[in-house]
Write an enzyme that holds these catalytic residues in place. Structure first.
Site, PDB file in Angstrom:
ATOM      1  N   ASP A   1       7.423  19.413  12.409  1.00 45.82           N
ATOM      2  CA  ASP A   1       8.435  18.364  12.370  1.00 45.82           C
ATOM      3  C   ASP A   1       9.330  18.561  11.147  1.00 45.82           C
ATOM      4  O   ASP A   1       8.853  18.892  10.062  1.00 45.82           O
ATOM      5  CB  ASP A   1       7.711  17.013  12.287  1.00 45.82           C
ATOM      6  CG  ASP A   1       8.624  15.835  12.537  1.00 45.82           C
ATOM      7  OD1 ASP A   1       9.239  15.791  13.610  1.00 45.82           O
ATOM      8  OD2 ASP A   1       8.717  14.949  11.656  1.00 45.82           O
TER       9      ASP A   1
ATOM     10  N   GLU B   1      -3.832  35.406   8.893  1.00 42.07           N
ATOM     11  CA  GLU B   1      -5.232  35.538   8.445  1.00 42.07           C
ATOM     12  C   GLU B   1      -6.180  35.153   9.597  1.00 42.07           C
ATOM     13  O   GLU B   1      -7.155  35.850   9.865  1.00 42.07           O
ATOM     14  CB  GLU B   1      -5.421  34.607   7.242  1.00 42.07           C
ATOM     15  CG  GLU B   1      -6.816  34.536   6.697  1.00 42.07           C
ATOM     16  CD  GLU B   1      -6.984  33.289   5.810  1.00 42.07           C
ATOM     17  OE1 GLU B   1      -6.075  32.984   4.999  1.00 42.07           O
ATOM     18  OE2 GLU B   1      -8.029  32.620   5.964  1.00 42.07           O
TER      19      GLU B   1
HETATM   20  C1  NOJ Z   1      11.634  14.540  14.683  1.00 41.65           C
HETATM   21  C2  NOJ Z   1      10.816  13.997  15.807  1.00 41.65           C
HETATM   22  O1  NOJ Z   1      11.117  14.713  16.985  1.00 41.65           O
HETATM   23  C3  NOJ Z   1      11.162  12.526  15.941  1.00 41.65           C
HETATM   24  O2  NOJ Z   1      10.587  11.964  17.090  1.00 41.65           O
HETATM   25  C4  NOJ Z   1      10.719  11.834  14.693  1.00 41.65           C
HETATM   26  O3  NOJ Z   1      11.101  10.476  14.770  1.00 41.65           O
HETATM   27  C5  NOJ Z   1      11.361  12.461  13.460  1.00 41.65           C
HETATM   28  N1  NOJ Z   1      11.262  13.888  13.470  1.00 41.65           N
HETATM   29  C6  NOJ Z   1      10.718  11.933  12.186  1.00 41.65           C
HETATM   30  O4  NOJ Z   1       9.417  12.433  12.061  1.00 41.65           O
END
Ligand code: NOJ
Length: 555
Positions: free
Chosen positions: A220, A270
Site C-alpha cells: 500500500d 533470501e
Molecule cells: C490505497 C488503498 O487502495 C486504499 O483503499 C486505502 O484507503 C489507501 N491506500 C490508504 O491506505
C-alpha cells in the site's frame, strides 16, 4: 533463472518468473463470502471460494487487509500487523487458507500497509501517553503547531481523503498539545521511516507472514513512507487535494524509499533461495511521471508496480493506445512487466465507467467492459482482476447515504461518493439478498445492501450461462495460459481504422477492439478464437473485441 540450494544440497531451479504474466484476483475479504453469518466476508469464506477461483483460472489472489483494525478505512488502518481480526477469522484459519491455496496451485499475496498504522496501534497509544520529545513519539511525525499557542498545523499539507494532514492531540494534562501527521484519515497516523525501529518492525512483519507461507505482498502507498525531513510547506496544497495521485513532492516519492524496497527485495530473494519459491512485491505506486514509476521496478527493487492509467482512461481507441504504448515503453529495460488494472476496490467499476449504471448491465457499458477485459487479457505483462469483475458487476450507484462507510465520503462533507459502490458483497446464488453471500439464516444482512438486480450477476447464473462475463474471463484466461503466442514478448500494432485498436502477439495472435459503435471489417478473416460479443465472419461489431490466430507474416 534463479538457482538455489535445496534442502538436499542440490541447486533448485525456478525456471519461470511466475509473476511476470500472472493474473491475480483481488479478494476484498469483507465482501467476498461470509462463512459465519455476521454479514461480513471472512478468511474461511475465501477458502471456500478457492475452487471457484481455480476454475476461473487465476494464478493467485491478493487479500485485502484482514489484520486487527478498528476499520476506519476498512483495514488500511492496521492495529496489529501480525494477527487476524476476529471479524475475519484467526491465524489458524489463515494457515488453512494458505495450505488450501497451495494445494490448488493458487498463490497468496497479502496487502501490507507500511506508510501508516491505526491510531489504535500500541505504538500510537504509547506515543500519546509518552508526551512530546519521547522515543515513542519519534516513531511518528509529531510536531509543535505554528501560530500563537501552536494553534496552526505545523505545515499546510492536505490529507488524501480531504482536510488538513495534521490533527492536534490533547496531552495527558488535558491541554491542547502537539500535532501528528496523517496523509489519510486522522485514524491513520503516518509512521516515521527515518526512525530505524520502523523498518525493523516491518522486516519482522514480512518474515512473520513469509514464514507462514505467503507468496508475496501488495504494498500500500509504496511511494509514501518517507517525508521531506524538514516537513516544509507544500508548494500547491490545493493541487494535493484535487488529485488522489501523490503530487505533494515533499510528502511522497522521497529517494530514501528505494532503499526500503531494495531491502525487502533482498528478503524475498533470501526466502526464494531457501525453498525455490519466488516471492512477489507489487507496489501501489502513484507518482507523477513514468520515469519515476520505472525507478520503483529496477531489478533490485519491487518486482512490479501497478500501472493505473487505464483506470482513468476514457473509452477511446487513441487514449488506450497511447497508454498501452507508453506503459510498454516505460517498462522496457527495467526487467519488470506491466501490471494492468481495469478495476479495484477504490474505483468505479468498468461496466458503469464505460456507460451504464444501476441495473443489470446488459447494454453499452457491459459490452465495452467485456471488450476491455479481452484487451487486458491479451496484453503482455500481468493483470489484476477485482472480485465481481468476472461477473460483470456494475457499480451500485444508489446506496443511501446512511449506509456509506468510505471515509472519503465523510471527510469531504459528503461530496465524494467514490468507493462503497464497488465494495458491495458479491452475489453467489439465488434471487434475493444476501444471494448466498452470507451463511446466516434468512434475513441475514450483508454489511452493504445488495440491490435486487444483483440476481442477474450471481455466480451460479454466470457459471450456467456460456455467454456470461464469467465464461469470457475463464475462456480468455485458459487461452492466455495455453497459447504459445502469449508467452513473453511485446506486441506489434497493426494498421486499423481510427476507432479500432489491433495488435499481434507472438507469431500471430491478433487482438482487435472496436471502440466505435458501428461494425468494421475484421483484421483477420474467419471465426475468431474468442470474442466479447457475437462476431460474424469478417466483421468486428461496435464495442467488441476479438482474438484470432493468423499467419503473422501475412499481417
Ligand atoms: C490505497 C488503498 O487502495 C486504499 O483503499 C486505502 O484507503 C489507501 N491506500 C490508504 O491506505
Amino acid at each position: 533463472m534463479l538457482t538455489a540450494p535445496a534442502d538436499n544440497g542440490l541447486p533448485l531451479r525456478v525456471a519461470h518468473h511466475w509473476w511476470r504474466d500472472a493474473v491475480i484476483y483481488q479478494v476484498y475479504v469483507r465482501s467476498f463470502l461470509d462463512s459465519t453469518g455476521d454479514g461480513i466476508g471472512d478468511l474461511a469464506g475465501v477458502r471456500a471460494g478457492l475452487p471457484y477461483l481455480k476454475k476461473l483460472g487465476v494464478d493467485g489472489i491478493w487479500l485485502s487487509p484482514f489484520y486487527p483494525s478498528p476499520q476506519h478505512d476498512h483495514g488500511y488502518d492496521v492495529a496489529d500487523y501480525c494477527d487476524v481480526d476476529p471479524v475475519f477469522g484467526d491465524l489458524a484459519e489463515f494457515d488453512l487458507l494458505v495450505a488450501a491455496a497451495r494445494r490448488l496451485g493458487v498463490k497468496v499475496l497479502l496487502d501490507i500497509v507500511p506508510n501508516h498504522c491505526s491510531s489504535e496501534h500500541v505504538w500510537f497509544r504509547e506515543a500519546l501517553a509518552a508526551g512530546p520529545g519521547s522515543a515513542a513519539r519519534a516513531r511518528f511525525h509529531f510536531a509543535d503547531g505554528r501560530g500563537p499557542d501552536g494553534e496552526e498545523p505545523p505545515n499546510n499539507w492536505r490529507a488524501m481523503f480531504g482536510g488538513p494532514a495534521w490533527s492536534r492531540v490533547v496531552e495527558e494534562d488535558g491541554t491542547p498539545g502537539q500535532w501528528y501527521l496523517h496523509m489519510f484519515t486522522p485514524e491513520q497516523p503516518d509512521l516515521n521511516w527515518r526512525n530505524p525501529e520502523v523498518g525493523a518492525h516491518f522486516e519482522h512483519v514480512l518474515r512473520f507472514w513469509l514464514d507462514r507461507g505467503v507468496d508475496g505482498f501488495r504494498i500500500d502507498v509504496a511511494a509514501g513512507l518517507f517525508k521531506h525531513p524538514a516537513l516544509p510547506d507544500s508548494p500547491d496544497p490545493e493541487a494535493d487535494e484535487r488529485t488522489r495521485d501523490s503530487v505533494n513532492p515533499l510528502a511522497w516519492n522521497q529517494p530514501e524509499v528505494h532503499d526500503v524496497w531494495r531491502h525487502w527485495r533482498a528478503i524475498c530473494e533470501e526466502y526464494a533461495a531457501k525453498d525455490g519459491r519466488e516471492r512477489l512485491l507489487v507496489g501501489e505506486v502513484s507518482v507523477p511521471t513514468p520515469r519515476e514509476h520505472a525507478l520503483y521496478v529496477r531489478p533490485d527493487e519491487l518486482h512490479q508496480a501497478f500501472f493505473f492509467d487505464l483506470l482513468g482512461a476514457p473509452w477511446d481507441a487513441d487514449a488506450f493506445q497511447k497508454i498501452i504504448s507508453g506503459a510498454m515503453q516505460d517498462i522496457a529495460g527495467t526487467g519488470s512487466t506491466v501490471t494492468w488494472v481495469l478495476n479495484n476496490h477504490d474505483q468505479v467499476r468498468t461496466v458503469t465507467r464505460y456507460g451504464e449504471s444501476g441495473t443489470g448491465g446488459s447494454g453499452l457499458g457491459s459490452a465495452r467492459a467485456r471488450a476491455a477485459a479481452l484487451l487486458m487479457m491479451a496484453l503482455p505483462g500481468s493483470a489484476y482482476i477485482y472480485q465481481g469483475e468476472e461477473l460483470g458487476l456494475p457499480e451500485v450507484v444508489d446506496l443511501p447515504d446512511d449506509v456509506l462507510t468510505d471515509p472519503i465520503f465523510r471527510r469531504t462533507g459528503s461530496r465524494k461518493r467514490i468507493r462503497d459502490g464497488c465494495r458491495v458483497p458479491l452475489p453467489w446464488s439465488g434471487h434475493a439478498s444476501p444471494f448466498g453471500f452470507t451463511s446466516g439464516t434468512e434475513g441475514a444482512r450483508p454489511w452493504l445492501p445488495q440491490p435486487e438486480w444483483f440476481a442477474e450477476h450471481a455466480t451460479d447464473r454466470a457459471l450456467a450461462d456460456t455467454r456470461s462475463f464469467w465464461h469470457l474471463y475463464r475462456d480468455g484466461l485458459q487461452l492466455r495460459r495455453g497459447l504459445p503466442q502469449f508467452a513473453e514478448g511485446g506486441l506489434r500494432w497493426l494498421e486499423s481504422p481510427p476507432e479500432v485498436l489491433a495488435f499481434v502477439r507472438g507469431d500471430g495472435l491478433v487482438c482487435a477492439v472496436n471502440f466505435g459503435t458501428g461494425p468494421v471489417p475484421a483484421p483477420v478473416a474467419g471465426t475468431p478464437l474468442l470474442a466479447s460479443g457475437p462476431c460474424a465472419d469478417g466483421v468486428l461489431p461496435g464495442s467488441t473485441a476479438a482474438w484470432w490466430i493468423s499467419d503473422s507474416a501475412a499481417l
